[in-house]
Motif scaffolding. Structure first.
Motif, short mmCIF file in Angstrom:
data_model
loop_
_atom_site.label_atom_id
_atom_site.label_comp_id
_atom_site.label_asym_id
_atom_site.label_seq_id
_atom_site.Cartn_x
_atom_site.Cartn_y
_atom_site.Cartn_z
N TYR A 1 0.97 -0.81 0.10
CA TYR A 1 -0.18 -0.12 0.19
C TYR A 1 0.78 1.54 0.03
O TYR A 1 1.60 1.32 1.39
CB TYR A 1 -0.88 -0.09 1.10
CG TYR A 1 -1.50 -1.10 1.44
CD1 TYR A 1 -2.60 -1.52 -0.01
CD2 TYR A 1 -1.15 -2.14 2.25
CE1 TYR A 1 -3.86 -2.12 0.18
CE2 TYR A 1 -2.53 -3.74 2.18
CZ TYR A 1 -3.60 -3.72 1.52
OH TYR A 1 -4.12 -4.74 1.49
N PRO A 2 1.32 2.08 -0.78
CA PRO A 2 1.84 2.74 -1.72
C PRO A 2 1.62 3.85 -0.24
O PRO A 2 0.52 4.18 0.08
CB PRO A 2 1.84 3.43 -3.05
CG PRO A 2 1.28 2.06 -3.49
CD PRO A 2 0.71 1.54 -2.47
N VAL A 3 3.01 4.74 0.42
CA VAL A 3 2.31 5.49 1.07
C VAL A 3 3.14 7.21 0.73
O VAL A 3 3.84 7.24 0.20
CB VAL A 3 3.47 5.61 2.54
CG1 VAL A 3 2.96 6.68 3.51
CG2 VAL A 3 2.87 4.52 3.08
N ASN A 4 1.63 8.36 0.56
CA ASN A 4 1.95 9.69 0.08
C ASN A 4 1.84 10.91 0.55
O ASN A 4 0.48 11.05 -0.32
CB ASN A 4 1.63 9.24 -1.58
CG ASN A 4 2.47 10.64 -2.75
OD1 ASN A 4 3.13 10.64 -2.07
ND2 ASN A 4 0.89 10.83 -4.13
N ILE A 5 2.77 11.03 1.60
CA ILE A 5 2.00 12.21 2.89
C ILE A 5 2.72 14.18 1.87
O ILE A 5 4.56 14.01 1.61
CB ILE A 5 2.57 12.25 3.60
CG1 ILE A 5 1.85 10.67 4.68
CG2 ILE A 5 2.22 12.92 4.66
CD1 ILE A 5 2.20 10.18 5.69
N LYS A 6 2.37 14.17 1.73
CA LYS A 6 2.66 15.71 0.87
C LYS A 6 3.11 16.89 2.05
O LYS A 6 4.31 17.33 1.73
CB LYS A 6 0.89 16.16 0.14
CG LYS A 6 0.93 14.96 -1.52
CD LYS A 6 1.40 15.41 -2.33
CE LYS A 6 0.07 14.19 -2.75
NZ LYS A 6 1.10 13.20 -3.89
N GLU A 7 2.05 16.92 2.74
CA GLU A 7 2.53 17.26 4.08
C GLU A 7 3.58 17.05 5.54
O GLU A 7 2.84 15.91 6.02
CB GLU A 7 0.89 18.21 4.82
CG GLU A 7 0.64 19.44 3.72
CD GLU A 7 1.54 20.56 2.64
OE1 GLU A 7 2.64 21.12 3.79
OE2 GLU A 7 1.40 20.50 1.22
N PRO A 8 4.71 17.72 5.68
CA PRO A 8 4.98 17.25 7.04
C PRO A 8 4.69 17.82 7.80
O PRO A 8 3.94 18.64 8.25
CB PRO A 8 6.39 17.61 7.09
CG PRO A 8 6.27 19.18 5.91
CD PRO A 8 5.41 18.90 5.12
N SER B 1 10.73 22.22 8.75
CA SER B 1 11.96 23.53 9.09
C SER B 1 12.20 23.95 10.20
O SER B 1 11.60 22.51 11.55
CB SER B 1 10.81 24.88 9.05
OG SER B 1 9.90 25.03 9.50
N MET B 2 12.76 24.37 10.48
CA MET B 2 13.07 24.18 11.87
C MET B 2 11.79 24.86 12.82
O MET B 2 12.26 24.30 14.33
CB MET B 2 14.80 24.62 12.10
CG MET B 2 15.88 24.45 12.09
SD MET B 2 16.06 22.23 12.11
CE MET B 2 16.86 22.87 14.10
N GLU B 3 11.46 25.89 12.59
CA GLU B 3 10.17 26.10 13.49
C GLU B 3 9.48 25.10 13.29
O GLU B 3 8.82 25.41 14.33
CB GLU B 3 9.81 27.58 12.63
CG GLU B 3 8.85 28.22 13.02
CD GLU B 3 7.62 29.30 12.19
OE1 GLU B 3 6.80 29.64 12.27
OE2 GLU B 3 9.06 30.38 11.65
N GLU B 4 9.38 24.98 12.45
CA GLU B 4 8.15 23.05 12.36
C GLU B 4 8.46 22.03 13.97
O GLU B 4 8.08 21.85 14.50
CB GLU B 4 7.95 22.62 11.07
CG GLU B 4 7.03 23.90 10.76
CD GLU B 4 6.47 22.99 9.55
OE1 GLU B 4 5.88 22.73 8.49
OE2 GLU B 4 7.70 22.29 8.63
N ILE B 5 9.81 21.88 13.83
CA ILE B 5 10.30 20.95 14.33
C ILE B 5 10.65 21.83 15.85
O ILE B 5 10.01 20.89 17.31
CB ILE B 5 12.14 20.59 14.53
CG1 ILE B 5 11.95 20.18 12.90
CG2 ILE B 5 12.76 20.38 15.43
CD1 ILE B 5 13.49 20.20 12.51
N GLU B 6 10.93 23.14 16.62
CA GLU B 6 10.86 23.55 18.05
C GLU B 6 9.40 23.09 17.91
O GLU B 6 9.22 23.29 19.14
CB GLU B 6 11.58 25.02 17.75
CG GLU B 6 12.63 24.35 17.63
CD GLU B 6 13.38 26.10 17.00
OE1 GLU B 6 13.01 27.13 17.30
OE2 GLU B 6 15.02 25.97 17.10
#
Length: 140
Positions: free
Chosen positions: A10-17, A84-89
């Motif tokens: 079942y292929p996985v195709n996520i577009k947005e982190p 992005s580093m902002e999303e990570i934090e």
């Protein structure tokens, strides 16, 4: 040995982190009820089963759990790539990121790393099968 088809069923195709979702799904990779423990549980228990038919079923189930591990790791990878580093934090993913960046590493959502205490292999067929049913949420 197994024959391995180098593609996901079942292929996985996520577009947005999304690091928050990745942290939760990562628990399915290496958490207490995750695919890593499940695959090791069945494959380890197969050797002491007194019936070859049961050992074969445990091998099949353990192999299937390894396939689940591949799908879950693909999901986590796609959810964390290009953050992005902002999303990570902002997401609380920074502690994981410091040690593993976007590498897939087995741990529970609470940050506890996988260890072999997550599954049991006692060598007694009945005990091991009860462990398997309990781990899969089967009604005993």
């Amino acid at each position: 040995m197994w024959s391995y088809e180098k593609r996901l069923q079942y292929p996985v195709n996520i577009k947005e982190p999304n690091a928050k979702i990745a942290q939760v799904i990562m628990s399915q990779y290496g958490g207490p009820d995750g695919e890593l423990g499940a695959s090791m549980r069945y494959i380890s228990q197969r050797y002491s089963m007194p019936y070859s038919e049961v050992a074969a079923i445990l091998t099949d189930i353990g192999t299937e759990e390894l396939a689940h591990l591949e799908m879950v790791s693909t999901i986590v990878h796609q959810l964390t790539k290009n953050l992005s580093m902002e999303e990570i934090e902002k997401s609380g993913f920074a502690n994981y990121y410091v040690d593993h960046t976007i590498g897939i590493w087995p741990m529970a959502a609470g940050g506890i790393p996988f260890n072999s205490c997550e599954f049991q292999s006692k060598g007694d067929a009945i005990t091991d099968l009860f462990e398997d049913m309990a781990a899969d949420g089967a009604i005993l």
